[in-house]
Design an enzyme around this catalytic site. Structure first.
Site, PDB file in Angstrom:
ATOM      1  N   HIS A   1       0.840  -1.198   0.000  1.00 14.66           N
ATOM      2  CA  HIS A   1       0.000   0.000   0.000  1.00 14.66           C
ATOM      3  C   HIS A   1       0.874   1.246   0.000  1.00 14.66           C
ATOM      4  CE1 HIS A   1       0.746  -1.219   4.163  1.00 14.66           C
ATOM      5  NE2 HIS A   1       0.774   0.068   4.458  1.00 14.66           N
TER       6      HIS A   1
ATOM      7  N   HIS B   1       0.960   5.283   1.215  1.00 23.40           N
ATOM      8  CA  HIS B   1       0.387   6.319   2.072  1.00 23.40           C
ATOM      9  C   HIS B   1       0.521   7.664   1.349  1.00 23.40           C
ATOM     10  CE1 HIS B   1       0.897   3.996   6.000  1.00 23.40           C
ATOM     11  NE2 HIS B   1       1.716   3.345   5.214  1.00 23.40           N
TER      12      HIS B   1
END
Ligand code: 5GP
Length: 138
Positions: free
Chosen positions: A102, A104
């Site tokens: 992922h 950020h």
């Protein structure tokens, strides 16, 4: 290290756990970080399974980066942030706590220090409003 299909983001991707969703398509899910380092801290989660950058398929990385840019632009519009930080951790010693790749995107506000990584939980009502505002700016 191998990919654990029962990690928390895999469960969110499967709809088994809730999230404050900003956007979803066939490539990725975009959601609010529930322990934000600043107001509007957003996560882009590619749907392709990998632990992190190290084992990711280059094609999956190429597919998701335009969305990371779209989210960054929308986040700046929606939050009025003065800047944005793009962060991505690889393995626990580097700070990774959830082992599904992922990105950020963390808004930076002049003079406001960032909170701790995976620190305190945000208010759900506030996250819901932010998710809607960011989605509207996408
Ligand atoms: P990592 O340390 O793996 O790069 O980041 C994981 C991020 O996920 C952290 O910023 C943490 O605050 C966030 N996080 C952990 N659990 C959950 C959750 O259940 N839902 C959401 N939306 N974010 C989470």
């Amino acid at each position: 290290m191998s990919y654990d299909p029962d990690n928390i983001f895999a469960k969110i991707l499967k709809g088994e756990l809730p999230c404050h969703k900003v956007y979803e398509d066939e490539i990725a899910l975009v959601m609010m970080d529930i322990f934000p380092q600043s107001r509007g801290h957003t996560l882009i989660i590619p749907k392709a399974a990998s632990r992190n950058l190290l084992d990711a398929d280059p094609a999956a990385l190429a597919a998701v980066m335009p969305l990371v840019q779209r989210v960054a632009r929308a986040l700046k519009t929606a939050t009025g942030a003065d800047g944005l930080r793009l962060v991505q951790f690889n393995e626990a010693p580097a700070g990774q706590t959830v082992f599904h790749l992922h990105f950020h995107v963390i808004p930076i506000y002049d003079g406001v220090p960032l909170g701790a990584h995976a620190g305190s939980k945000a208010d759900d009502a506030e996250l819901a409003v932010l998710a809607k505002d960011i989605a509207a700016a996408l």
